[in-house]
Design an enzyme around this catalytic site. Structure first.
Site, short mmCIF file in Angstrom:
data_model
loop_
_atom_site.label_atom_id
_atom_site.label_comp_id
_atom_site.label_asym_id
_atom_site.label_seq_id
_atom_site.Cartn_x
_atom_site.Cartn_y
_atom_site.Cartn_z
N THR A 177 0.89 -1.17 0.00
CA THR A 177 0.00 0.00 0.00
C THR A 177 0.92 1.20 0.00
O THR A 177 2.09 1.07 0.35
CB THR A 177 -0.89 -0.01 1.27
OG1 THR A 177 -1.92 -0.97 1.11
CG2 THR A 177 -1.55 1.32 1.57
N VAL A 206 -12.94 -5.14 -1.02
CA VAL A 206 -12.46 -3.81 -0.67
C VAL A 206 -11.67 -3.91 0.63
O VAL A 206 -12.12 -4.57 1.58
CB VAL A 206 -13.65 -2.83 -0.51
CG1 VAL A 206 -13.17 -1.46 -0.02
CG2 VAL A 206 -14.39 -2.68 -1.83
N GLY A 207 -10.51 -3.29 0.68
CA GLY A 207 -9.67 -3.34 1.88
C GLY A 207 -9.95 -2.19 2.82
O GLY A 207 -10.98 -1.52 2.75
N1 ASP Z 1 -4.23 -2.71 3.37
C1 ASP Z 1 -4.19 -3.21 2.03
C2 ASP Z 1 -5.46 -3.96 1.77
O1 ASP Z 1 -5.85 -4.77 2.58
C3 ASP Z 1 -3.02 -4.07 1.74
C4 ASP Z 1 -1.71 -3.68 2.38
O2 ASP Z 1 -1.56 -2.63 2.92
O3 ASP Z 1 -0.77 -4.46 2.34
O4 ASP Z 1 -6.04 -3.78 0.73
#
Ligand code: ASP
Length: 319
Positions: A177, A206-207
């Site tokens: 991210t 969706v994250g």
């Molecule tokens: N937080 C992001 C998601 O779950 C992934 C990440 O930060 O590694 O979409």
């Protein structure tokens, strides 16, 4: 007048294991962090807004192929890119976000337009793309986001599903991210986060990044936070807002509030990281993974970047 502003960025906690970096790819990632810090700093240095600084820093990270956002985003199970992003202005807690967008070159710009030019906080999928198009934002084909590296990660995820994988996938192959938090000279806070999510995620998943209070949060006088790690955990814990609540209601200091959030995610079994700045310009960047791409320009003027625990170092004094 001395400039009190500060800026923190991250390029995700899904970092490449040290042994897998080539000297060139290591340098490329570090250059990307530096470029983003300088883009955000160009705004803050001249007395600009924290909100403009986090947007500028995240645009630079989205445009850089080393990170999982914009160009360089991961592929979902269908072999497509679906992008999530959010931005929040600590002055009035206005926020904007997009989820599962497929054609917006810079998702963070679209998130800001949602905040400023719509009556919504979160727009998703074809609605998000249509809104960005109406706004005249740069739209791109899916192939713009794809890199050879992400195609290889997708193939390895597919092999893992089929039980054919000999070497386990690294965190870097799975996720990442980008994000930025800033404190400007007028004392305002802002946060922005952008991501391609998880490699091989279910289409439509969706994250936490676009969920205000989960992966992104900012409130003047309290804290600005941007998170990285498997989003489902952050959504369930309301992590970014939880840090704000610890500071606001209990008087915790920034570092203990941020560390407590990471400790809870560690208990959950989640590889996690976050960046945060409080209403006095203190910064925190805790993580529980092997590394986290990160950089900061602290109130004392030190510009520092690093990926692992032992390579985080000051590059120059910028103020
Ligand atoms: N937080 C992001 C998601 O779950 C992934 C990440 O930060 O590694 O979409």
């Amino acid at each position: 007048m001395t400039c009190m502003a500060c800026l923190v960025i991250h390029g995700g906690a899904g970092t490449i294991p040290r042994a897998s970096f080539t000297p060139a790819s290591y340098q490329q990632a570090r250059d990307g962090l530096q470029e983003a810090l300088r883009a955000g700093w160009a705004v803050l240095r001249d007395g600009g807004l924290a909100l403009d600084a986090v947007e500028a820093a995240v645009i630079a990270l989205e445009n850089h192929p080393s990170f999982n956002a914009g160009h360089g985003a991961v592929l979902n199970a269908a072999g497509d890119h679906e992008l999530d992003a959010a931005i929040m202005d600590g002055r009035d807690r206005r926020a904007g976000a997009i989820a599962s967008a497929r054609a917006i070159r810079n998702p963070v710009i679209a998130a800001r337009r949602v905040m400023e030019d719509s009556d919504c906080v979160l727009l998703s999928a074809s609605g998000a793309d249509a809104f960005a198009r109406e706004q005249g934002l740069d739209m791109v084909a899916q192939s713009y986001f794809t890199t050879d590296l992400r195609r290889r990660h997708w193939l390895r995820a597919q092999e893992e599903k089929a039980g054919l994988l000999i070497r386990a996938r690294s965190e870097a192959e799975k996720h990442g991210t980008v994000g930025a938090v800033a404190f400007d000279d007028a004392g305002n806070l802002a946060a922005a986060t952008s991501t391609g999510g998880y490699t091989y995620k279910r289409a439509g998943r969706v994250g936490d990044a676009p969920v205000i209070g989960a992966g992104t949060y900012a409130c003047n006088g309290v804290v600005a936070v941007s998170c990285t790690g498997l989003g489902e955990y952050f959504i369930r814990r309301g992590t970014a807002h939880d840090i704000a609540a610890r500071i606001r209601y209990r008087g915790d200091n920034l570092v203990s509030a941020a560390d407590a959030a990471i400790a809870e995610l560690t208990e959950d079994g989640c590889g996690a990281g976050l960046i945060a700045v409080d209403g006095a310009g203190n910064i925190a960047m805790p993580y529980n993974t092997e590394g986290m791409y990160r950089g900061s320009i602290a109130a004392d003027g030190t510009l520092s970047i690093g990926i692992y625990a032992d390579d985080f170092a000051m590059l120059e004094l910028i103020k």
